[in-house]
Design an enzyme around this catalytic site. Structure first.
Site, PDB file in Angstrom:
ATOM      1  N   GLU A 289      54.258  39.963  10.681  1.00 25.07           N
ATOM      2  CA  GLU A 289      53.031  39.329  10.191  1.00 25.07           C
ATOM      3  C   GLU A 289      52.699  38.081  11.010  1.00 25.07           C
ATOM      4  O   GLU A 289      51.543  37.697  11.149  1.00 25.07           O
ATOM      5  CB  GLU A 289      53.175  38.982   8.704  1.00 25.07           C
ATOM      6  CG  GLU A 289      51.851  39.020   7.971  1.00 25.07           C
ATOM      7  CD  GLU A 289      51.999  38.991   6.455  1.00 25.07           C
ATOM      8  OE1 GLU A 289      51.337  39.795   5.786  1.00 25.07           O
ATOM      9  OE2 GLU A 289      52.774  38.168   5.933  1.00 25.07           O
ATOM     10  N   HIS A 318      75.115  56.261  12.079  1.00 20.94           N
ATOM     11  CA  HIS A 318      75.037  57.695  11.808  1.00 20.94           C
ATOM     12  C   HIS A 318      73.601  58.139  11.601  1.00 20.94           C
ATOM     13  O   HIS A 318      73.349  59.198  11.008  1.00 20.94           O
ATOM     14  CB  HIS A 318      75.899  58.031  10.586  1.00 20.94           C
ATOM     15  CG  HIS A 318      77.339  57.720  10.825  1.00 20.94           C
ATOM     16  ND1 HIS A 318      78.241  58.651  11.283  1.00 20.94           N
ATOM     17  CD2 HIS A 318      78.020  56.550  10.733  1.00 20.94           C
ATOM     18  CE1 HIS A 318      79.432  58.074  11.434  1.00 20.94           C
ATOM     19  NE2 HIS A 318      79.318  56.787  11.119  1.00 20.94           N
ATOM     20  N   LYS A 432      42.422  43.874   1.847  1.00 23.03           N
ATOM     21  CA  LYS A 432      42.306  43.267   0.511  1.00 23.03           C
ATOM     22  C   LYS A 432      40.868  43.364   0.027  1.00 23.03           C
ATOM     23  O   LYS A 432      40.611  43.642  -1.143  1.00 23.03           O
ATOM     24  CB  LYS A 432      42.715  41.789   0.571  1.00 23.03           C
ATOM     25  CG  LYS A 432      44.217  41.569   0.680  1.00 23.03           C
ATOM     26  CD  LYS A 432      44.522  40.090   0.515  1.00 23.03           C
ATOM     27  CE  LYS A 432      45.961  39.770   0.842  1.00 23.03           C
ATOM     28  NZ  LYS A 432      46.231  38.349   0.958  1.00 23.03           N
TER      29      LYS A 432
HETATM   30  O1  PA5 Z   1      53.363  35.477   4.464  1.00 23.54           O
HETATM   31  C1  PA5 Z   1      52.354  35.551   3.820  1.00 23.54           C
HETATM   32  O2  PA5 Z   1      51.502  34.633   3.801  1.00 23.54           O
HETATM   33  C2  PA5 Z   1      52.069  36.755   2.945  1.00 23.54           C
HETATM   34  O3  PA5 Z   1      53.038  37.740   3.121  1.00 23.54           O
HETATM   35  C3  PA5 Z   1      52.031  36.352   1.481  1.00 23.54           C
HETATM   36  O4  PA5 Z   1      53.258  35.815   1.101  1.00 23.54           O
HETATM   37  C4  PA5 Z   1      51.698  37.549   0.571  1.00 23.54           C
HETATM   38  O5  PA5 Z   1      50.490  38.131   0.977  1.00 23.54           O
HETATM   39  C5  PA5 Z   1      51.567  37.095  -0.875  1.00 23.54           C
HETATM   40  O6  PA5 Z   1      50.616  36.063  -0.972  1.00 23.54           O
HETATM   41  P1  PA5 Z   1      50.556  35.119  -2.214  1.00 23.54           P
HETATM   42  O7  PA5 Z   1      51.763  34.267  -2.249  1.00 23.54           O
HETATM   43  O8  PA5 Z   1      49.300  34.345  -2.042  1.00 23.54           O
HETATM   44  O9  PA5 Z   1      50.509  35.997  -3.427  1.00 23.54           O
END
Ligand code: PA5
Length: 444
Positions: A289, A318, A432
């Site tokens: 990410e 394995h 989203k």
């Molecule tokens: O690293 C990030 O920003 C994302 O993976 C968020 O943690 C994830 O989308 C969850 O977001 P939030 O904490 O706003 O619910």
């Protein structure tokens, strides 16, 4: 001071000797990366750097954990992505393998901890089947305060809880962890009087494990959160130099970047420890990410990123190792070694008919796992596959704190070397928006 984790790249130099020359060639870029990260830190953009020193918050977290321990038998963490994976990392690494299956006495009276990061109804029903809501606290974690999966689960559980124990006791059973200024969860928490922890605005989800996000459920299960923070602070202190030979996080980023430039588009993380299984998942999220981005410069667009892949030793010898050795040479490997384990088993003499197994008897299971680690390291090196290792003397809060910070910092440096913003996730937003539209959210 506690024991140190170590990054050892000697096998990388054996596998591909010219890497050393390349490290020296890219020194100016590495120096720029350290300075750029430092400049962002100075501007207050990288709040994760401050987390190891937040003793005041750690005290409040510990007090709240004590309260939860004295009142509840279970804690359910509701979150997703960066608001759940760090919790899994800490519990899997630092608690008993079957923690939730132990008796309360074996858990020293600490509540069972469940992490709900799924919106599969069958998963939720399974969880409800084993929980007594009267004895369960909920820690709902979302920085934005509106993440659809988290809030949907929360609304369902809150409804069931209120029906079971009434709204007043339900509110006393809920702890909200969210942004200090924005979001639906914050508003709900204020109106209903939930206990509240804040995620600093300058700490991104996947960099938040050392905030209340990860620390509260850890403290509830008896993990020494202060040692985690001390360990993390040690990595901060060890990683200030612009010289890769004096800064392990920078060396890690340098090796990964050199590998990337040589076409290693896949970054395999392979801990030889079941306890580090979810460290692997946490790393995959952090790396994917943070670094999987479109880089725009001078009117052109480049697709950047290195696909992270978790493998567990010896299990995946394995399953994946054949591909790692004989398949395309498009991977860089980080092997994670744990030198000492808490437990030891001696392999006994085989019974009659097992004479071919006699070589095992008298050896320990740890020696077998360690031998397999060495064997994997050797075969990768012999085939010229780029690999290096991170060694943990043993697994404890202190070494896990070091490991977590090493990887957060390595990711930040890698973002600079890639020329991308390692702290946003713009592409995830598109999906989203479509989900909101499909779910009938006004304005979408
Ligand atoms: O690293 C990030 O920003 C994302 O993976 C968020 O943690 C994830 O989308 C969850 O977001 P939030 O904490 O706003 O619910």
């Amino acid at each position: 001071m506690g024991e140190r984790i170590r990054l050892d790249y000697s096998k990388m130099l054996q596998a591909v000797p010219s890497v050393e020359e390349e490290i020296n060639k890219v020194r100016p870029e590495l120096m720029d990366a350290v300075e750029a990260v430092q400049a962002k830190r100075d501007k207050g953009l990288l709040g994760f750097f401050d987390l190891p020193y937040n003793d005041k918050e750690a005290t409040v977290i510990k007090e709240t954990a004590e309260l939860i321990k004295s009142t509840f038998e279970n804690l359910v963490v509701i979150g997703i992505g960066g608001s759940a994976l760090g919790n899994r990392l800490l519990h899997t690494a630092l608690n008993h393998r079957y923690y939730n299956n132990l008796t309360a006495a074996q858990r020293s009276g600490c509540p069972r901890v469940f992490i709900l990061d799924s919106i599969d109804s069958d998963h939720l029903k399974g969880l409800l089947d084993i929980l007594d809501l009267n004895k369960t606290a909920f820690n709902v974690i979302t920085k934005s305060g509106s993440t659809v999966e988290t809030m949907a689960n929360f609304l369902i559980l809150k409804g069931l809880l209120e029906r079971e124990v009434g709204p007043k006791r339900a509110a006393e059973s809920i702890i909200a962890t969210t942004d200090a200024a924005h979001g639906s969860l914050l508003q709900m928490a204020r109106r209903s009087g939930y206990r509240l922890f804040h995620i600093p605005g300058n700490v991104g989800g996947r960099y938040s494990v050392l905030s209340a996000v990860g620390l509260l459920s850890a403290a509830v299960s008896g993990i020494d959160i202060e040692e985690l923070l001390v360990g993390a602070a040690l990595t901060v202190a060890d990683c200030t130099s612009t010289d890769p030979y004096q800064n392990p996080a920078l060396m890690g980023a340098a090796l990964q970047h050199i590998a990337y430039r040589r076409g290693k588009n896949i970054s395999v993380i392979m801990p030889y420890s079941d306890g580090l299984d979810y460290f692997g998942d946490w790393y995959c999220q952090l790396w994917a990410e943070s670094l999987g981005k479109t880089k725009e410069s001078g009117g052109s667009k480049a697709k950047m990123g290195q696909t992270p892949l978790k493998a567990i030793g010896a299990r995946d010898q394995h399953s994946l190792l054949q591909l790692f050795l004989d398949g395309p040479d498009d991977k860089v490997f980080t092997l994670i070694e744990v030198e000492r384990r808490k437990n030891s088993f001696i392999i006994p003499e085989p019974s009659e008919g097992g004479k071919d197994l006699r070589y095992l008897s008298g050896n320990t299971l740890e020696k077998l796992l360690q031998s397999e680690f060495k064997a994997t390291e050797s075969v990768l090196t012999n085939r010229g596959r780029m690999n290096y290792k991170v060694s943990l003397p043993h697994i404890c809060a202190h070494t896990i704190g070091q490991l977590i910070f090493l990887y957060m910092l390595m990711t930040a440096y890698m973002g600079e070397l890639f020329g991308v913003n390692a702290f946003d996730q713009p592409a995830v937003e598109e999906g989203k928006i479509i989900t909101y539209r499909l779910m009938g959210r006004p304005g979408y």
